[in-house]
Enzyme design. Structure first.
Site, PDB file in Angstrom:
ATOM      1  N   GLY A   1       0.781  -1.229   0.000  1.00 37.75           N
ATOM      2  CA  GLY A   1       0.000   0.000   0.000  1.00 37.75           C
ATOM      3  C   GLY A   1       0.808   1.272   0.000  1.00 37.75           C
ATOM      4  O   GLY A   1       0.253   2.363   0.139  1.00 37.75           O
TER       5      GLY A   1
ATOM      6  N   GLY B   1       4.507   3.277  -1.727  1.00 37.29           N
ATOM      7  CA  GLY B   1       5.673   3.252  -2.589  1.00 37.29           C
ATOM      8  C   GLY B   1       6.749   4.105  -1.962  1.00 37.29           C
ATOM      9  O   GLY B   1       7.479   3.687  -1.081  1.00 37.29           O
TER      10      GLY B   1
ATOM     11  N   ARG C   1      27.120  -5.378 -39.477  1.00 32.42           N
ATOM     12  CA  ARG C   1      25.925  -5.343 -40.319  1.00 32.42           C
ATOM     13  C   ARG C   1      26.154  -4.467 -41.552  1.00 32.42           C
ATOM     14  O   ARG C   1      26.657  -3.339 -41.439  1.00 32.42           O
ATOM     15  CB  ARG C   1      24.748  -4.806 -39.493  1.00 32.42           C
ATOM     16  CG  ARG C   1      23.468  -4.568 -40.262  1.00 32.42           C
ATOM     17  CD  ARG C   1      22.822  -5.851 -40.699  1.00 32.42           C
ATOM     18  NE  ARG C   1      21.468  -5.609 -41.167  1.00 32.42           N
ATOM     19  CZ  ARG C   1      20.743  -6.502 -41.834  1.00 32.42           C
ATOM     20  NH1 ARG C   1      21.266  -7.696 -42.109  1.00 32.42           N
ATOM     21  NH2 ARG C   1      19.521  -6.216 -42.233  1.00 32.42           N
TER      22      ARG C   1
ATOM     23  N   GLN D   1      26.353   8.051 -41.458  1.00 32.96           N
ATOM     24  CA  GLN D   1      26.454   9.162 -40.513  1.00 32.96           C
ATOM     25  C   GLN D   1      25.389   9.079 -39.421  1.00 32.96           C
ATOM     26  O   GLN D   1      25.657   9.399 -38.249  1.00 32.96           O
ATOM     27  CB  GLN D   1      26.332  10.486 -41.262  1.00 32.96           C
ATOM     28  CG  GLN D   1      26.674  11.698 -40.401  1.00 32.96           C
ATOM     29  CD  GLN D   1      26.605  12.987 -41.189  1.00 32.96           C
ATOM     30  OE1 GLN D   1      25.521  13.385 -41.637  1.00 32.96           O
ATOM     31  NE2 GLN D   1      27.739  13.653 -41.361  1.00 32.96           N
TER      32      GLN D   1
ATOM     33  N   ILE E   1      19.793   0.101 -33.308  1.00 30.08           N
ATOM     34  CA  ILE E   1      20.911  -0.249 -34.190  1.00 30.08           C
ATOM     35  C   ILE E   1      20.811  -1.696 -34.645  1.00 30.08           C
ATOM     36  O   ILE E   1      21.105  -2.032 -35.796  1.00 30.08           O
ATOM     37  CB  ILE E   1      22.259   0.016 -33.478  1.00 30.08           C
ATOM     38  CG1 ILE E   1      22.510   1.534 -33.373  1.00 30.08           C
ATOM     39  CG2 ILE E   1      23.413  -0.665 -34.208  1.00 30.08           C
ATOM     40  CD1 ILE E   1      23.715   1.903 -32.531  1.00 30.08           C
ATOM     41  N   HIS E   2      20.353  -2.563 -33.756  1.00 37.02           N
ATOM     42  CA  HIS E   2      20.211  -3.986 -34.091  1.00 37.02           C
ATOM     43  C   HIS E   2      19.048  -4.246 -35.052  1.00 37.02           C
ATOM     44  O   HIS E   2      18.952  -5.342 -35.618  1.00 37.02           O
ATOM     45  CB  HIS E   2      19.999  -4.819 -32.818  1.00 37.02           C
ATOM     46  CG  HIS E   2      21.258  -5.125 -32.072  1.00 37.02           C
ATOM     47  ND1 HIS E   2      21.923  -4.193 -31.316  1.00 37.02           N
ATOM     48  CD2 HIS E   2      21.979  -6.277 -31.962  1.00 37.02           C
ATOM     49  CE1 HIS E   2      22.982  -4.743 -30.755  1.00 37.02           C
ATOM     50  NE2 HIS E   2      23.054  -6.002 -31.148  1.00 37.02           N
TER      51      HIS E   2
ATOM     52  N   GLU F   1      15.047   2.006  -5.916  1.00 37.96           N
ATOM     53  CA  GLU F   1      15.598   2.996  -4.967  1.00 37.96           C
ATOM     54  C   GLU F   1      15.034   4.394  -5.216  1.00 37.96           C
ATOM     55  O   GLU F   1      15.703   5.399  -4.970  1.00 37.96           O
ATOM     56  CB  GLU F   1      17.133   3.032  -5.031  1.00 37.96           C
ATOM     57  CG  GLU F   1      17.817   1.689  -4.938  1.00 37.96           C
ATOM     58  CD  GLU F   1      17.606   1.001  -3.595  1.00 37.96           C
ATOM     59  OE1 GLU F   1      16.838   1.527  -2.779  1.00 37.96           O
ATOM     60  OE2 GLU F   1      18.205  -0.054  -3.372  1.00 37.96           O
TER      61      GLU F   1
END
Length: 400
Positions: free
Chosen positions: A133, A135, A283, A294, A352-353, A378
């Site tokens: 109840g 946070g 790639r 670029q 990028i992948h 935290e």
């Protein structure tokens, strides 16, 4: 290892420790992290390796069997571990917070009893402040401890315990109502020794760890609830021996924890950058490596700048704490910046992948699910900005 995230002014011992941890991460963590994470499997072999390296006692004073290292050393070690797998850094984080709290605030008997076994990794710590109840509003705590002779009787439900099942020592914050003038002076931290495992705890009647909470990321490490029903804790297991100091003890722990989360963000971001810049050189599109475009070079430049800025901010916060000065401003800034930049660097590496980033065969997919936890762990970004804003007003207050 590249020129990013270097730290000036380290001692030879610190450099040796980091080199040893980096080698351990490259050989023992990175090759198995994705497989274990997809299985949500506790990294027992990795934890045993860290135990052998003495990492569970990294900041515990030498007189108690630890290495007696600084918060800076610890943060840099966490950065390296998180670079391999963030969940592993979580296993040592809550242990470290509890050890720090006992060393800074515990009675001599508590230090003698707990710290040597924590340094050896025989006792694993967990940290319990949050509840279903509440946070960030710690004043709304409802788990209660009532004095009964030489014991306290604890009742309530705690939430989001990292290492809740695997730990054998939990620092639990409870409301005790023992005469403080504000809610923050009516809280007490209790040190509860328990057996590892889930379900009703055979060592502590009334204490139950229901099971693991299923999560989007941050897998492998167990995150749990903690239920207390008439749990009797000896009064000598009040941290520091005096009730009513729990909030301030916990906030001290959270302060060093924020440096830890910043370090984790730095580690995850650095790994995402490494994956992104490596993939960009492999790639090929439109007849050349995408690293030669670029647009990709701009993205890599932005990612590297964020990795470097977050690292230096984290180092500054750790050094401020090590100096004995108040560091809530720097810790809040570091946690905020590192977690936000981590999210952005991971997303850029994911972009990028391309389509491959969406595949579980590629490591970036795991990092993409791990980074969001750092945004809330935290204290959220909003909480960090509140802390920073209030401190800035203290520092720059104009005369009435």
């Amino acid at each position: 290892m590249g020129r990013l995230a270097q730290t000036d002014g380290l001692t030879e011992i610190q450099r040796d420790i980091l080199a040893t941890v980096r080698d351990f991460v490259d050989k023992e963590i990175i090759p198995v992290a994705t497989e274990l994470e997809h299985k949500d499997e506790y990294p027992a072999a990795i934890v045993e390796g860290m135990k052998q390296l003495g990492l569970f006692g990294l900041t515990i004073p030498e007189e108690y069997g630890g290495l007696g290292e600084s918060l800076l050393t610890y943060a840099l070690v966490v950065e390296e571990i998180a670079r391999g797998w963030m969940s592993v850094s979580g296993i040592v984080n809550t242990h470290f917070i509890v050890a720090h709290m006992i060393n800074a605030h515990g009675t001599q008997e508590q230090k003698d009893h707990f710290l040597p076994r924590m340094a050896a990794g025989e006792i694993r710590g967990a940290f319990s402040m949050s509840e279903p109840g509440l946070g960030s509003d710690v004043s709304a705590i409802s788990t209660k401890g009532v004095k009964d002779g030489e014991f306290y009787v604890l009742n309530g439900q705690k939430m989001w315990l990292t290492n809740g099942g695997t730990s054998t020592l939990v620092a639990v914050l409870c409301k005790t109502d023992e005469g403080g003038s504000t809610p923050y002076k009516n809280m007490t931290t209790f040190l509860i020794e328990k057996e590892a495992g889930f379900g009703p705890n055979p060592k502590v009647p009334g204490l139950t760890v229901p099971g693991k909470i299923e999560k989007m990321g941050y897998k492998g490490v167990d995150t749990t609830e903690l239920v207390l029903q008439d749990v009797r804790v000896p009064a000598d297991r009040v941290l520091g021996g005096v009730p009513g100091r729990g909030f301030y003890q916990m906030m001290d722990g959270v302060e060093v924890g924020r440096v830890n989360v910043a370090a984790r963000g730095c580690g995850v971001a650095r790994r995402a950058f490494e994956l992104g810049i490596s993939y960009a050189q492999q790639r090929t599109t439109f007849g050349k490596k995408i690293a030669e475009h670029q647009a990709i070079q701009f993205k890599l430049a932005e990612m590297a700048t964020k990795v470097e800025a977050a690292h230096q901010m984290m180092v500054m916060a750790a050094r401020k704490k090590d100096s004995g000065e108040r560091n809530d401003l720097e810790a809040g800034m570091a946690k905020y910046l590192a977690s936000e930049y981590c999210k952005e660097v991971v997303e850029d590496a994911f972009r990028i992948h391309g389509g491959y980033g969406f595949s579980k065969e590629y490591e970036i997919e795991r990092l993409y699910r791990e980074a969001p936890m750092l945004l809330i762990g935290e204290g959220t970004a909003e909480i960090q900005k509140m802390i920073v804003g209030r401190r800035l007003l203290e520092e720059y207050r104009i005369a009435d």
